[in-house]
Enzyme design. Structure first.
Site, mmCIF file in Angstrom:
data_model
loop_
_atom_site.group_PDB
_atom_site.id
_atom_site.type_symbol
_atom_site.label_atom_id
_atom_site.label_comp_id
_atom_site.label_asym_id
_atom_site.label_seq_id
_atom_site.Cartn_x
_atom_site.Cartn_y
_atom_site.Cartn_z
ATOM 1 C CD GLU A 1 -4.810 -10.715 -6.093
ATOM 2 O OE1 GLU A 1 -4.139 -9.870 -5.460
ATOM 3 O OE2 GLU A 1 -6.045 -10.719 -6.125
ATOM 4 C CD GLU B 1 -2.916 -1.288 2.219
ATOM 5 O OE1 GLU B 1 -2.767 -0.595 3.253
ATOM 6 O OE2 GLU B 1 -3.889 -2.040 2.029
HETATM 7 N N1 THU Z 1 -6.113 -6.278 -2.631
HETATM 8 C C1 THU Z 1 -5.325 -7.257 -3.162
HETATM 9 O O1 THU Z 1 -4.155 -7.408 -2.789
HETATM 10 N N2 THU Z 1 -5.861 -8.039 -4.128
HETATM 11 C C2 THU Z 1 -7.116 -7.909 -4.654
HETATM 12 O O2 THU Z 1 -7.495 -8.634 -5.555
HETATM 13 C C3 THU Z 1 -7.995 -6.852 -4.140
HETATM 14 C C4 THU Z 1 -7.478 -6.047 -3.007
HETATM 15 C C5 THU Z 1 -5.529 -5.419 -1.583
HETATM 16 C C6 THU Z 1 -5.412 -3.978 -1.943
HETATM 17 C C7 THU Z 1 -5.402 -3.318 -0.577
HETATM 18 O O3 THU Z 1 -4.090 -3.340 -0.051
HETATM 19 C C8 THU Z 1 -6.265 -4.235 0.276
HETATM 20 O O4 THU Z 1 -6.361 -5.462 -0.425
HETATM 21 C C9 THU Z 1 -7.666 -3.692 0.536
HETATM 22 O O5 THU Z 1 -8.300 -3.375 -0.640
#
Ligand code: THU
Length: 128
Positions: free
Chosen positions: A54, A43
């Site tokens: 992913e 993030e």
């Molecule tokens: N996130 C993922 O890593 N993969 C996904 O397919 C959807 C969301 C993450 C992004 C963010 O850091 C957290 O999950 C909340 O949205």
């Protein structure tokens, strides 16, 4: 191989950088040449710059020259198996075959299996 990918996806989630959502995601993929790449979500204070777990795994593989990917496992700390976002589905479509196996993993280790095409039918490409 899927069993290994499940534990490697769970392991990858431990490296997630999630000070804003506190929602770790881990992914592990197998390339057609037999190599494994792991990824986690990363993030940023500018939220839109966040990279999903992913896509981190896929971009690591592609950046090391692996364009043909075999299967992927994705873990989230959720009661039921986690399902990837639309952006990740489109990126998966670029490097996996439509029939490639995707294993979705819940916090308790329970899994659901589907394919890339199940997740994104009629993806962006010329229809055959
Ligand atoms: N996130 C993922 O890593 N993969 C996904 O397919 C959807 C969301 C993450 C992004 C963010 O850091 C957290 O999950 C909340 O949205």
């Amino acid at each position: 191989m899927s069993a290994d990918l499940v534990s490697l996806a769970i392991e990858a989630s431990k490296k997630a950088y999630v000070p804003y959502s506190h929602f770790p995601i881990g992914a592990a993929l197998l390339t057609k040449s037999g190599q494994i790449f792991q990824g986690c979500n990363i993030e940023n204070a500018s939220f839109g710059l966040t990279n999903c777990g992913e896509r981190t795994a896929i971009f690591k593989a592609v950046s090391e020259g692996h364009l043909d990917l075999e299967e992927i496992a994705i873990y989230g700390e959720t009661a039921n198996p986690i399902s990837p976002c639309g952006a990740c589905r489109q990126v998966m479509t670029e490097f996996f075959e439509p029939s490639a196996k995707v294993t979705l993993i819940a916090k308790d280790g329970r899994t659901v299996e589907m394919t890339v095409e199940d997740l994104l039918p009629y993806s962006f490409k010329e229809l055959e």
